[in-house]
Enzyme design. Structure first.
Site, short mmCIF file in Angstrom:
data_model
loop_
_atom_site.label_atom_id
_atom_site.label_comp_id
_atom_site.label_asym_id
_atom_site.label_seq_id
_atom_site.Cartn_x
_atom_site.Cartn_y
_atom_site.Cartn_z
N GLY A 224 10.60 -1.44 -43.48
CA GLY A 224 11.39 -0.37 -44.09
C GLY A 224 11.16 0.97 -43.42
CG ASP A 345 12.29 9.63 -55.32
OD1 ASP A 345 13.49 9.59 -55.70
OD2 ASP A 345 11.94 9.40 -54.15
#
Length: 516
Positions: A224, A345
């Protein structure tokens, strides 16, 4: 007689011109005696005779013996009519060191020629004078000087930048003990056994191990990328670990996340397990490592795209994620207590799925802490912001009270309500399941701006669509009500994470018919 007879008819001017022509022709055809020194023939008695049409010449040359002493040299002689009379008899336009003149008006006429330099024609005054630079010569000189100054300036800037980078690297190295003199973990021990045998605070491996682990890790493959850096699957002593490598520009984020993961009593089964933080590099490059547990299933976002859920799996994912967020939000009092933490977040990409089908909360880079002793909110100093698609209305409108910690927890609950919506969409109902989508997928682009989200969430007050089919199934209907309460426009009216966790646990308990 004939000429005499014609004379009355010729004008006087014609007779004059005719007479001059006769004199000129005679002069050109007669030889001239000239004075010579030196003479070609020593028996000529100091004279020479030109051929018809020739001339006598005299020449004078100057030779500089010193600055104030000049030698004069005189030459006299005859010039043939076909030899360089034009060159030797014509005066030169500029002062020279030689002067010559010629004549043919009579014998020895060259003795009386005046060979005198004019005072203004001193040929030696030019020897001591350097030529003035012409304008076209000045421009390259100025350009060369300017380029030299610019080059020196650039070299100075590069030197300052280099010295500053070296100073920062030395500062980072001071945070670590020299790895060459430290002891590695004995073979046979595992990560979790070392963590369990540590102080018990849940702060990862012992500090001495954290300072050496980067040298023992081998990266396997990238799994990622993000704005902070890159995440790799790696191996340590045969065990899989996840390594989050931060860009050097995100050093503050690395410090912040490391600091939060090392918070006392933070370790929880539904929060990503922290292992170590280390700096790896040489004088030319630096890597900031954050080492955590590795989970093969990846993020909840990826998991939902690959798996359809039954009701039990849906409730387990939702409940375990709520447990992790609730543990962050709660404050544990005591001598070695834990401060309350808000994530800031929350999204499906920051929640990982473990091999047993439960979730754990990850990525604490933006989290804030509440310091109860001073009643202040500890906010990170980095420049990152949350994900716009998941931002609460008060964040989009910039009306969130930054000095009130509950405001951050309420914003987390709005975002968590959107995550619940993503989970429930993948639950199979009567053999039918919806595709995995992000919240507001049909209303905003893939990378929405603040204005896009503000228009939809705040101005139009739109929330993700709850399908009518969910009303036909008890648990899906209850989940719809819970997420609606989580994304309520009024922050104070939203569910707390503790209340949501208890409700989901009760639903799961009823479904399994096995009270705990």
């Amino acid at each position: 007689m004939a000429a005499h007879r014609l004379s009355p008819f010729l004008p006087d001017r014609v007779w004059c011109a005719f007479a001059l022509l006769v004199v000129f022709i005679r002069q050109e055809t007669e030889a001239v005696r000239c004075y010579c020194d030196p003479c070609e023939n020593s028996h000529t008695n100091g004279t020479c005779e030109t051929k018809p049409g020739g001339a006598c010449y005299a020449a004078k040359s100057l030779t500089s013996l010193s600055k104030n002493d000049v030698l004069e040299t005189h030459i006299w002689g005859c010039l043939a009519p076909e030899g360089g009379t034009l060159f030797q008899c014509e005066p030169l336009p500029v002062p020279q060191r030689e002067l010559s003149m010629c004549c043919k008006e009579g014998d020895l006429c060259n003795l009386y020629l005046n060979l005198t330099f004019e005072p203004s024609d001193n040929p030696f005054e030019y020897d001591d004078m350097s030529p003035e630079p012409r304008p076209e010569n000045v421009v390259p000189i100025i350009l060369l000087i300017s380029l030299t100054v610019c080059l020196i300036f650039l070299i100075a800037i590069f030197a300052l930048v280099y010295l500053r980078c070296r100073r920062q690297q030395r500062k980072r190295k001071q945070l670590l003990v020299d790895c060459e003199h430290e002891t590695f973990i004995p073979h046979g021990n595992t990560l979790h056994s070392m963590i369990d045998e540590s102080s018990g605070s849940g702060s990862g491996l012992p500090l001495i191990v954290q300072r050496t682990i980067a040298k023992q890790i081998s990266l396997v493959r990238s799994i990622g990328k993000g704005r902070f850096g890159e995440v790799w699957k790696a191996k340590w002593r045969g065990e899989n670990v996840a390594v989050k490598i931060f860009f050097t520009t995100q050093e503050q984020s690395w410090f912040r996340e490391t600091e939060l993961y090392q918070t006392v009593l933070l370790r929880h089964e539904n929060i990503l397990g922290f292992i170590a933080a280390d700096i790896k590099g040489t004088g030319s490059w630096t890597q900031l490592y954050l080492i955590t547990d590795y989970h093969d299933n990846g993020s909840l976002y990826d998991y939902l795209h690959l798996h359809a859920l039954d009701t039990s799996e849906m409730l387990i994912l939702a409940h375990s994620a709520a447990c992790g967020l609730s543990h962050l939000h709660v404050e544990i009092s005591g001598t070695r207590g834990k401060p309350a933490i808000a994530h800031r977040d929350v999204k499906s990409k920051n929640i990982l799925v473990r091999s047993n089908g439960t979730c754990c909360i990850a990525d604490l880079g933006l989290a804030v802490r509440y310091v109860s002793e001073t009643n202040k909110v500890d906010i990170a100093s980095n420049t990152r912001c949350g994900t716009k698609r998941y931002m609460a209305p008060e964040v989009l409108e910039e009306t969130l009270n930054e000095n009130h910690f509950d405001s951050y927890k309420q914003a987390d609950m709005y975002s968590f309500g959107l995550v619940l919506w993503e989970i429930v969409r993948r639950c199979v109902l009567n053999g039918v399941v919806f595709d995995a989508e992000l919240p507001y997928y049909e209303l905003v682009p893939n990378d929405p701006s603040f204005d896009d989200m503000r228009k939809v969430v705040c101005a139009q007050k739109i929330r993700p669509t709850i399908p009518e089919e969910w009303a036909t199934q008890e648990y899906l209907e209850m989940m719809g009500r819970l997420m609606t309460e989580c994304w309520n426009p009024s922050p104070a009216a939203r569910l707390t994470c503790l209340r949501l966790k208890k409700t989901l646990y009760k639903m799961l308990e009823e479904l399994e018919g096995n009270p705990k």
